[in-house]
Scaffold this active site. Sequence first.
Site, PDB file in Angstrom:
ATOM      1  CB  THR A 270      -0.935   0.001   1.244  1.00 28.18           C
ATOM      2  OG1 THR A 270      -1.739  -1.156   1.216  1.00 28.18           O
ATOM      3  CG2 THR A 270      -1.799   1.229   1.368  1.00 28.18           C
TER       4      THR A 270
ATOM      5  N   GLY B 136      -0.853  -2.290   6.209  1.00 26.27           N
ATOM      6  CA  GLY B 136      -1.862  -3.284   6.577  1.00 26.27           C
ATOM      7  C   GLY B 136      -2.438  -2.993   7.946  1.00 26.27           C
TER       8      GLY B 136
HETATM    9  N1  GLY Z   1      -4.994  -3.772   1.778  1.00 29.27           N
HETATM   10  C1  GLY Z   1      -4.646  -3.005   2.905  1.00 29.27           C
HETATM   11  C2  GLY Z   1      -5.790  -2.270   3.486  1.00 29.27           C
HETATM   12  O1  GLY Z   1      -6.723  -1.985   2.763  1.00 29.27           O
HETATM   13  O2  GLY Z   1      -5.797  -1.941   4.642  1.00 29.27           O
END
Ligand code: GLY
Length: 558
Positions: free
Chosen positions: A370, A463
């Site tokens: 991310t 995350g």
């Molecule tokens: N995929 C990481 C989140 O959306 O928190």
Amino acid sequence: MGNIFFAILCLLYIGVENVNAQVPKTYKNGIVVSAHPEASKAGLQILKAGGNAVDAAVAVQFALAVVLPSAGNIGGGGFLVYRSASGKTNTLDYREKAPGAASRNMYLDSNGNAITEKSLYGHLAAGVPGTVDGMINTHLKYGKLKWKQIMQPAIELAEKGFAITEAQAGELNKNRDAFEKYNPSGFALIKDELWNAGDQLIQPELAHTLKLIRDKDRAGFYEGETAALIISEMKRGGGLITKKDLAAYRSVWRKPIVGKYKDFKIITMPPPSSGGIALMQLLHSAEPFPVKRWGFNADSTVQLIVEAERRVYADRSVYLGDPDFYSVPQEQLLSLAYQMGRMRDFQWNRTSVSTDIKEGNITDRESEETTHYSIADSYGNSVSVTTTLNGAYGSKTAVKEAGFLLNNEMDDFSVKPGSPNMYGLIGGEANAIEPGKRMLSSMTPTIIERNGKLFMVVGTPGGSTIITSVFQTILNVIEFSKPIQEAVTVPRFHHQWLPDEVFLETDALTEKTKNILIQKGYKLTPRGPIGRVDAILKTNSGYQGGADPRGDDTSLGY
Ligand code: GLY
């Protein structure tokens, strides 16, 4: 006496030196803080051309899709928090959606066990991408410059290429086997030799797709040539995304979560992110305690934060999901009284035990990839955006001729409600897979005001650790008076209910603090970097940036 005087002078001098070393550059007009120097340059170029923060955000989003293929994307999604110069706020949800053919047990084998491989890698892992619609929607509502102009920096980066950083060369080499496995006919990120720092990455297919988006808006991605390439890729690998899913995808403006911490107003992301609610719960947990007096990462500070996180992540596992499908008890979770009730049973002399902590009376596998960017402009507008493919390089599967990677966001659903995922987060019914539903996220793009004026813009990847990194960075500024760069740089720690461990970055705690916590029963576990926070502080003299040294993050302003 003379010696004492000299010692005091020395201390004062060292103090001044240290303070000066931490004072970041101040920019009067505008600032972009992102995870890659080329993306920050693209945003700055748009700001300097008279664009506003939203124009720059669109330029940065598309530039990141080119220069940070591990997380920047057009095949993923994200969340945007907006604050206008006059203090109007809004949030855009451009999170991916489950395809129409998705089903609750699609990643379970005949014995009901999760098949991790399927939700993490390959075509079946991909949700319907939201980024392109999100950027168009944002620009339509708040943009100032022409769409074609703000798309141009990304197109040039894809067409002419850019030099990859050392960290990127390492990541690309590490992922080579996976890229080859899921893309047997190759794609732009696979080359014959290993990647080295400084190698040029040229992406003509991606440049072509970006031009289609530039010239045809939505139709450049969700219809026509690009949509056809996505569908044929789905057919090749047994994916579920259909022409209908692409045509139906729409990003959504949602009412921001607005909360209070002391005299600060927190503007943050509502569900389907868990981030905003969880951040407010953490701030509410901390507010009654004298954390400023205890000090940065002192044992009481750490204990309070860990116990708050334990309870907040327990709630997250049960009460949060896509609000279009599940009624999130938002009002109650956000009430100060509820949170104080949740904190009532913890004792200072020993750790709580996570298996004793259930949700209050009234999670899922997440990757730490991310990326986040924070932007503020000369007009006084600001945006805070977190965007993702989920895992590093998403599903590792590219739509080769269109030059982009597909996300593996389906893995953010509770693949098997009640079971821990790869990151140990427990997912509940609220986040079970349903067609057209958005998967729960931890992304926490946030903007903070004080006395009606912009104070801070903040967010991070990471995350499940996103929420704690944002929370700790806010405390570092508000409670521990750290300059923004230092607030972003200092080591962090993390607890998420289950597993019942306190994860520590190197040097996060002193030996003495660690011993105190161990004696109280806390399990301390060292780990690698937590988060990559990119933040802005607005001071009376202008904007200051905090770019996380854990990555290639760069703050540029003018
Ligand atoms: N995929 C990481 C989140 O959306 O928190």
